[in-house]
Motif scaffolding. Structure first.
Motif, PDB file in Angstrom:
ATOM      1  N   GLN A  10       0.828  -1.211   0.000  1.00 58.13           N
ATOM      2  CA  GLN A  10       0.000   0.000   0.000  1.00 58.13           C
ATOM      3  C   GLN A  10       0.857   1.253   0.000  1.00 58.13           C
ATOM      4  OE1 GLN A  10      -2.777  -1.546   3.381  1.00 58.13           O
ATOM      5  NE2 GLN A  10      -3.841   0.153   2.413  1.00 58.13           N
ATOM      6  N   LEU A  11       1.901   1.254   0.812  1.00 57.03           N
ATOM      7  CA  LEU A  11       2.780   2.418   0.882  1.00 57.03           C
ATOM      8  C   LEU A  11       3.509   2.630  -0.437  1.00 57.03           C
ATOM      9  CD1 LEU A  11       4.187   4.704   2.384  1.00 57.03           C
ATOM     10  CD2 LEU A  11       5.802   3.014   3.305  1.00 57.03           C
ATOM     11  N   ALA A  12       4.056   1.568  -0.993  1.00 54.90           N
ATOM     12  CA  ALA A  12       4.762   1.686  -2.274  1.00 54.90           C
ATOM     13  C   ALA A  12       3.829   2.181  -3.369  1.00 54.90           C
ATOM     14  CB  ALA A  12       5.375   0.342  -2.651  1.00 54.90           C
ATOM     15  N   ALA A  59       4.080   5.689  -5.503  1.00 56.00           N
ATOM     16  CA  ALA A  59       4.152   5.617  -6.967  1.00 56.00           C
ATOM     17  C   ALA A  59       3.061   6.456  -7.624  1.00 56.00           C
ATOM     18  CB  ALA A  59       4.047   4.161  -7.422  1.00 56.00           C
ATOM     19  N   LYS A  60       1.883   6.486  -7.019  1.00 53.94           N
ATOM     20  CA  LYS A  60       0.758   7.226  -7.588  1.00 53.94           C
ATOM     21  C   LYS A  60       0.793   8.713  -7.244  1.00 53.94           C
ATOM     22  CE  LYS A  60      -2.481   3.320  -7.613  1.00 53.94           C
ATOM     23  NZ  LYS A  60      -3.727   2.757  -7.020  1.00 53.94           N
ATOM     24  N   HIS A  61       1.459   9.062  -6.141  1.00 52.88           N
ATOM     25  CA  HIS A  61       1.454  10.450  -5.682  1.00 52.88           C
ATOM     26  C   HIS A  61       2.888  10.930  -5.406  1.00 52.88           C
ATOM     27  CE1 HIS A  61      -2.903  10.055  -5.075  1.00 52.88           C
ATOM     28  NE2 HIS A  61      -2.645   8.927  -4.453  1.00 52.88           N
ATOM     29  N   LEU A  89       6.461  14.483   4.396  1.00 55.39           N
ATOM     30  CA  LEU A  89       5.035  14.326   4.115  1.00 55.39           C
ATOM     31  C   LEU A  89       4.244  15.287   4.995  1.00 55.39           C
ATOM     32  CD1 LEU A  89       5.036  10.439   4.455  1.00 55.39           C
ATOM     33  CD2 LEU A  89       4.710  11.627   2.273  1.00 55.39           C
ATOM     34  N   ASP A  90       3.082  15.698   4.526  1.00 52.42           N
ATOM     35  CA  ASP A  90       2.170  16.426   5.396  1.00 52.42           C
ATOM     36  C   ASP A  90       1.794  15.534   6.579  1.00 52.42           C
ATOM     37  OD1 ASP A  90       2.153  18.541   3.609  1.00 52.42           O
ATOM     38  OD2 ASP A  90       0.253  17.970   2.674  1.00 52.42           O
ATOM     39  N   GLY A  91       1.558  16.152   7.720  1.00 51.25           N
ATOM     40  CA  GLY A  91       1.160  15.360   8.880  1.00 51.25           C
ATOM     41  C   GLY A  91       0.996  16.217  10.103  1.00 51.25           C
ATOM     42  N   THR A  92       1.091  15.578  11.264  1.00 51.03           N
ATOM     43  CA  THR A  92       1.005  16.263  12.548  1.00 51.03           C
ATOM     44  C   THR A  92       2.077  15.697  13.475  1.00 51.03           C
ATOM     45  OG1 THR A  92      -0.617  14.673  13.386  1.00 51.03           O
ATOM     46  CG2 THR A  92      -1.487  16.682  12.371  1.00 51.03           C
ATOM     47  N   VAL A  93       2.379  16.465  14.512  1.00 47.60           N
ATOM     48  CA  VAL A  93       3.318  15.979  15.521  1.00 47.60           C
ATOM     49  C   VAL A  93       2.600  14.951  16.392  1.00 47.60           C
ATOM     50  CG1 VAL A  93       4.733  16.611  17.516  1.00 47.60           C
ATOM     51  CG2 VAL A  93       4.612  18.141  15.523  1.00 47.60           C
ATOM     52  N   HIS A  94       3.063  13.717  16.331  1.00 51.30           N
ATOM     53  CA  HIS A  94       2.488  12.655  17.162  1.00 51.30           C
ATOM     54  C   HIS A  94       2.997  12.765  18.595  1.00 51.30           C
ATOM     55  CE1 HIS A  94       2.719   8.592  19.017  1.00 51.30           C
ATOM     56  NE2 HIS A  94       1.519   8.446  18.504  1.00 51.30           N
ATOM     57  N   SER A  95       4.335  12.922  18.741  1.00 50.76           N
ATOM     58  CA  SER A  95       4.948  12.985  20.063  1.00 50.76           C
ATOM     59  C   SER A  95       6.412  13.388  19.918  1.00 50.76           C
ATOM     60  CB  SER A  95       4.836  11.629  20.779  1.00 50.76           C
ATOM     61  OG  SER A  95       5.346  10.579  19.965  1.00 50.76           O
ATOM     62  N   PHE A  96       7.017  13.730  21.040  1.00 49.49           N
ATOM     63  CA  PHE A  96       8.431  14.087  21.046  1.00 49.49           C
ATOM     64  C   PHE A  96       8.941  14.001  22.472  1.00 49.49           C
ATOM     65  CE2 PHE A  96       5.872  17.872  21.495  1.00 49.49           C
ATOM     66  CZ  PHE A  96       6.476  18.586  22.519  1.00 49.49           C
ATOM     67  N   GLN A  97      10.231  13.717  22.618  1.00 50.68           N
ATOM     68  CA  GLN A  97      10.858  13.718  23.933  1.00 50.68           C
ATOM     69  C   GLN A  97      12.364  13.589  23.769  1.00 50.68           C
ATOM     70  OE1 GLN A  97       9.063  10.353  25.970  1.00 50.68           O
ATOM     71  NE2 GLN A  97      10.760   9.002  25.455  1.00 50.68           N
ATOM     72  N   ASN A  98      13.068  13.899  24.841  1.00 53.66           N
ATOM     73  CA  ASN A  98      14.517  13.740  24.859  1.00 53.66           C
ATOM     74  C   ASN A  98      14.838  12.401  25.515  1.00 53.66           C
ATOM     75  OD1 ASN A  98      17.258  13.987  24.833  1.00 53.66           O
ATOM     76  ND2 ASN A  98      17.342  15.905  25.975  1.00 53.66           N
ATOM     77  N   ASN A  99      15.239  11.431  24.702  1.00 53.20           N
ATOM     78  CA  ASN A  99      15.633  10.114  25.209  1.00 53.20           C
ATOM     79  C   ASN A  99      17.112  10.197  25.603  1.00 53.20           C
ATOM     80  OD1 ASN A  99      13.097   8.493  24.605  1.00 53.20           O
ATOM     81  ND2 ASN A  99      13.530   9.382  22.600  1.00 53.20           N
ATOM     82  N   ASP A 100      17.324  10.771  26.766  1.00 51.06           N
ATOM     83  CA  ASP A 100      18.649  11.259  27.158  1.00 51.06           C
ATOM     84  C   ASP A 100      19.427  10.210  27.957  1.00 51.06           C
ATOM     85  OD1 ASP A 100      20.781  12.913  27.541  1.00 51.06           O
ATOM     86  OD2 ASP A 100      19.885  14.025  29.205  1.00 51.06           O
ATOM     87  N   LEU A 159      -2.027   8.551   4.685  1.00 53.11           N
ATOM     88  CA  LEU A 159      -1.826   8.426   3.247  1.00 53.11           C
ATOM     89  C   LEU A 159      -3.026   7.711   2.640  1.00 53.11           C
ATOM     90  CD1 LEU A 159       1.942   7.366   3.242  1.00 53.11           C
ATOM     91  CD2 LEU A 159       0.938   9.649   3.413  1.00 53.11           C
ATOM     92  N   ASP A 160      -4.069   8.477   2.361  1.00 50.30           N
ATOM     93  CA  ASP A 160      -5.313   7.911   1.817  1.00 50.30           C
ATOM     94  C   ASP A 160      -5.817   6.762   2.672  1.00 50.30           C
ATOM     95  OD1 ASP A 160      -5.344   9.722  -0.215  1.00 50.30           O
ATOM     96  OD2 ASP A 160      -4.717   8.330  -1.796  1.00 50.30           O
TER      97      ASP A 160
END
Length: 235
Positions: A6-8, A12-14, A115-126, A141-142
């Motif tokens: 599906q991703l490939a 290919a289409k877009h 790609l267009d999107g949104t921030v899901h999450s973030f952190q400092n894995n320190d 993606l569709d």
């Protein structure tokens, strides 16, 4: 049709929907293919364990080969992770199979959302040998969910983020971090794709046990579907 297909097919289409992750110019840039398996006789465990020596080695390879970027890692069985106890578990098989694509370049190198999107999450894995500052984006993606992970970033890359924040294709979202802030690695970006975050936020395994390869590969497609580095000059 499985999710990899599906991703490939979507890409290919877009093709116009897929942007860049770094400023790579196929007409002028060459890529240096790094090898961090046991077959690389130039690297010693002692050299890899010393972050400054390891960084000097990486920088020298890039300079001598006149490459702005080095790459490598997707499903590579690496021995260098012996440098950090983070990848070992007592009385069990250690984690040595790399699940993402590493892009090696100078600290401060810009990182973009492909790609267009949104921030899901973030952190400092320190922790020593971990991702350091990490951003995970969510994409639709569709109807196919896809997540992209960016590890070893600068600390400042996290300062402007909010969960749910929209991001656009080719928008700069971060920069490569220095050794002092990126988990004690030579400056590079760990770029990884996942279909399912499996309940995790701000982190997702970038290395697994070799015996778990099939399980993780089902959820983690080849990053080159987005990066398209395979069509560049690789040395």
């Amino acid at each position: 049709m499985n999710r990899h297909q599906q991703l490939a097919n979507y890409i290919a289409k877009h093709p116009e929907e897929v942007g860049k992750v770094v400023d790579f110019d196929t007409s002028t840039d060459r890529l240096l293919q790094f090898n961090f398996t046991a077959s690389n006789s130039e690297l010693s465990p002692e050299g890899i364990a010393d972050t400054a020596r390891f960084s000097n080695w990486v920088n020298l390879q890039l300079m001598q080969n006149r490459c702005r970027y080095g790459i490598g890692g997707y499903m590579e069985h690496r021995t260098l992770y012996a440098r950090s106890a983070l990848f070992d578990t007592s009385n069990e098989e250690p984690r040595r199979l790399h699940l993402g694509m590493d892009i090696w370049a100078a600290a401060g190198t810009p990182v973009y959302a492909p790609l267009d999107g949104t921030v899901h999450s973030f952190q400092n894995n320190d922790r020593f040998g971990d991702y350091g500052p990490t951003i995970i984006l969510q994409h639709d993606l569709d109807g196919l969910p896809l997540y992209s992970l960016y590890g070893h970033l600068s600390a400042d890359s996290l300062s402007h983020l909010q969960v749910g924040q929209p991001v656009a294709k080719d928008q700069q979202i971060a920069a490569f971090g220095t050794e002092r802030e990126n988990g004690s690695w030579p400056p590079h970006l760990h770029f990884q794709l996942m279909f399912d975050m499996q309940g995790m936020t701000g982190d997702y395994p970038g290395v697994c046990r070799f015996s778990e390869r099939e399980k993780y590969q089902e959820n983690i497609p080849d990053p080159d579907l987005i990066l398209k580095f395979s069509g560049a000059t690789i040395i």
